[in-house]
Write an enzyme that holds these catalytic residues in place. Structure first.
Site, PDB file in Angstrom:
ATOM      1  N   GLU A 215      -0.193   4.836  -5.302  1.00  0.00           N
ATOM      2  CA  GLU A 215      -0.447   3.538  -5.794  1.00  0.00           C
ATOM      3  C   GLU A 215       0.896   3.132  -6.644  1.00  0.00           C
ATOM      4  O   GLU A 215       1.479   1.704  -6.755  1.00  0.00           O
ATOM      5  CB  GLU A 215      -1.432   2.744  -7.255  1.00  0.00           C
ATOM      6  CG  GLU A 215      -1.373   3.775  -8.094  1.00  0.00           C
ATOM      7  CD  GLU A 215      -3.158   2.605  -9.021  1.00  0.00           C
ATOM      8  OE1 GLU A 215      -3.567   2.205  -9.163  1.00  0.00           O
ATOM      9  OE2 GLU A 215      -2.467   2.668 -10.865  1.00  0.00           O
TER      10      GLU A 215
ATOM     11  N   MET B  83      -4.274   4.400  -0.600  1.00  0.00           N
ATOM     12  CA  MET B  83      -4.487   5.244   0.684  1.00  0.00           C
ATOM     13  C   MET B  83      -5.487   6.318   0.217  1.00  0.00           C
ATOM     14  O   MET B  83      -7.550   6.467   0.466  1.00  0.00           O
ATOM     15  CB  MET B  83      -3.929   5.655   1.668  1.00  0.00           C
ATOM     16  CG  MET B  83      -2.954   4.939   1.780  1.00  0.00           C
ATOM     17  SD  MET B  83      -3.831   3.783   2.991  1.00  0.00           S
ATOM     18  CE  MET B  83      -4.146   4.347   4.628  1.00  0.00           C
TER      19      MET B  83
ATOM     20  N   VAL C 162       0.464  -1.106  -0.124  1.00  0.00           N
ATOM     21  CA  VAL C 162      -0.100  -0.382  -0.295  1.00  0.00           C
ATOM     22  C   VAL C 162       0.664   1.339  -0.026  1.00  0.00           C
ATOM     23  O   VAL C 162       1.825   0.847   0.342  1.00  0.00           O
ATOM     24  CB  VAL C 162      -0.487  -0.263   1.594  1.00  0.00           C
ATOM     25  CG1 VAL C 162      -1.735   1.214   1.420  1.00  0.00           C
ATOM     26  CG2 VAL C 162      -1.802  -1.446   1.797  1.00  0.00           C
ATOM     27  N   CYS C 163       0.721   2.211  -0.874  1.00  0.00           N
ATOM     28  CA  CYS C 163       1.354   3.905  -0.597  1.00  0.00           C
ATOM     29  C   CYS C 163      -0.140   4.953  -0.953  1.00  0.00           C
ATOM     30  O   CYS C 163      -1.441   4.611  -0.616  1.00  0.00           O
ATOM     31  CB  CYS C 163       2.259   3.528  -1.803  1.00  0.00           C
ATOM     32  SG  CYS C 163       2.243   4.035  -3.615  1.00  0.00           S
ATOM     33  N   ALA C 164       0.707   6.075  -0.759  1.00  0.00           N
ATOM     34  CA  ALA C 164      -0.306   7.101  -1.060  1.00  0.00           C
ATOM     35  C   ALA C 164      -1.548   6.795  -1.832  1.00  0.00           C
ATOM     36  O   ALA C 164      -2.861   6.937  -1.934  1.00  0.00           O
ATOM     37  CB  ALA C 164       0.311   8.487  -1.047  1.00  0.00           C
TER      38      ALA C 164
END
Lengths: 75, 375
Positions: free
Chosen positions: B76, B100, B72-74
């Protein structure tokens, strides 16, 4: 400020600005300064955290017409 | 190994179905500390993507092989990069499409219960942000309470249920998320209600939500009754639906109570908050099921993913309802409050109609947890 190299990463989204910055920094000598131009606002926190992790110093950071300029001194 | 792509809906199922999941969160440490995907049985590893540019070998041992793994990141981009590196190292992993950002936006509609004469009550759980919206469905008609800004989720749901949205309510002027209320009302021809005392600065037309107002929804004539319950804001109003459910807005949550400071007036409103929680609510039937506008922690979710609890149980168990000493209560809800929600001032201005940011800007404003409560 004596800029050794300029990296134009405008238009790139995360993670490319950091990926390219790292590559550019790897070619510099300690104490030399890299200028980086980015447009991805998400990069602001990432540059701070990445520089800190690698002990590089962000000497200056400014935003002009939607472009963010970082001046990073290699550790 | 292939890299799988999961949507926020896929992750929501893991949360609601109480599944195990290993999350490799590659945002920087501050962002992870501030806000992450919560699950009952989720494990986490937080390593910023920029620490992994030279390779993922050093974290391979920390990533289990007997569990599903989600990167997961901010947004993608970084999670795709890291997921591909893990895949090259022989691991089967997934990344969260939209990161996110998409997690913050996802809504899961869950049925809370049946109302009399075929009516239904749905809770729309925004897991990433902890926002809860409600739709009361009766024959042919629907009412919406505290709808978040993703208006199509509600209008499409109403279409599927073959009902027309006729009444749209906001329990108060929200400070943690952008309301979809007046936009849905405009699109569907419904009446939009807002408490007048919260609406002093709004620049659009609305109908005053007054204490004691009762509207009947649909052919089943399901009562939605308003109960003035100030404290989180000066206009905050609760609803009693079908004499069975108490929609408390941001006044009373499952494991916490509302904070009185988000409009900058904690000192003035703490007395109202006390009065609502310790006097007004005490006169209500203890069998009412409390449905708040937020949850703060994943433990507040019931087994079916809904957030609800009997009022009488909250009187017994919720710490915020059991501070006998008024001075102590006052200090609890005015001193040492948690940080305010991200961009809460701007969000209030959006909800007043004073500014109209782009979708992208609205998404940025709403990033992070809701932080509407005092525990």
């Amino acid at each position: 400020m004596n800029i050794t190299q300029t990296l134009d990463a405008k238009g790139f989204a995360c993670p490319m600005p950091i990926v390219r910055t790292k590559k550019a920094i790897d070619t510099l000598n300690s104490g030399e300064i890299l200028e980086v131009l980015v447009t991805d606002k998400g990069a602001i926190n990432d540059f701070a955290a990445w520089s800190k992790a690698g002990n590089h110093t962000i000497l200056e950071q400014k935003e002009e017409d939607g472009v963010i300029y970082f001046y990073i001194q290699k550790a | 190994m292939t890299v799988n792509k999961w949507t926020a809906a896929d992750v929501a199922r893991k949360v609601i179905d109480n599944k195990e999941l290993f999350i490799l969160d590659v945002r920087n440490a501050d962002a992870f500390e501030d806000w992450k995907i919560d699950g009952h049985q989720f494990d986490y590893l937080n390593v910023p993507y920029f620490d992994l540019l030279d390779g993922v070998e050093e974290i391979l041992l920390k990533i289990p092989t007997n569990k599903e793994v989600l990167v997961v990141c901010a947004k993608e981009g970084s999670s795709i990069m890291i997921a591909e590196m893990l895949s090259d190292a022989g691991r089967e992993v997934a990344y969260l499409a939209g990161g996110m950002k998409s997690w913050s936006m996802y809504l899961e509609p869950i049925k809370v219960g049946d109302l009399h004469n075929g009516g239904e009550l749905y809770q729309f759980v925004r897991l990433g942000k902890g926002c809860l919206s409600y739709m009361v469905i009766s024959k042919g008609e629907a009412a919406l309470i505290d709808a978040v800004r993703f208006t199509e989720v509600f209008t499409k749901f109403a279409e599927e249920k073959n009902v027309k949205i006729t009444h749209v309510f906001d329990t108060h002027l929200h400070a943690d998320h952008i309301s979809g209320g007046r936009h849905i009302a405009a699109a569907t021809g419904a009446t939009y209600y807002l408490p007048e005392k919260d609406a002093e600065e709004v620049v659009f037309d609305y109908t005053k939500l007054e204490d004691g107002l009762t509207v009947q929804i649909g052919a089943s004539k399901i009562d939605v009754g308003a109960l003035y319950s100030p404290g989180h804001t000066i206009g905050s109003t609760s609803f009693i639906v079908d004499h069975k459910y108490l929609l408390t807005g941001d006044i009373l949550f499952i494991d916490s109570i509302g904070r009185p400071d988000l409009a900058g007036l904690a000192e003035d409103w703490v007395g109202d908050l006390r009065e609502t929680l310790y006097t007004r609510y005490r006169t209500l039937a203890e069998d009412l099921i409390v449905l708040p506008a937020h949850f703060m922690i994943i433990e507040e979710l019931n087994e079916d993913g809904t957030v609800s609890k009997r009022l009488g149980d909250l009187f017994a168990e919720n710490h915020g309802l059991n501070v006998e000493d008024e001075a102590k209560f006052r200090s609890m809800v005015t001193d040492n409050l948690p940080p305010q929600p991200n961009a809460y001032q701007e969000i209030r201005h959006v909800n007043m109609g004073k500014i109209t940011p782009s979708d992208e800007e609205q998404t940025e404003m709403e990033i992070g947890p809701n932080r509407c409560a005092v525990r």
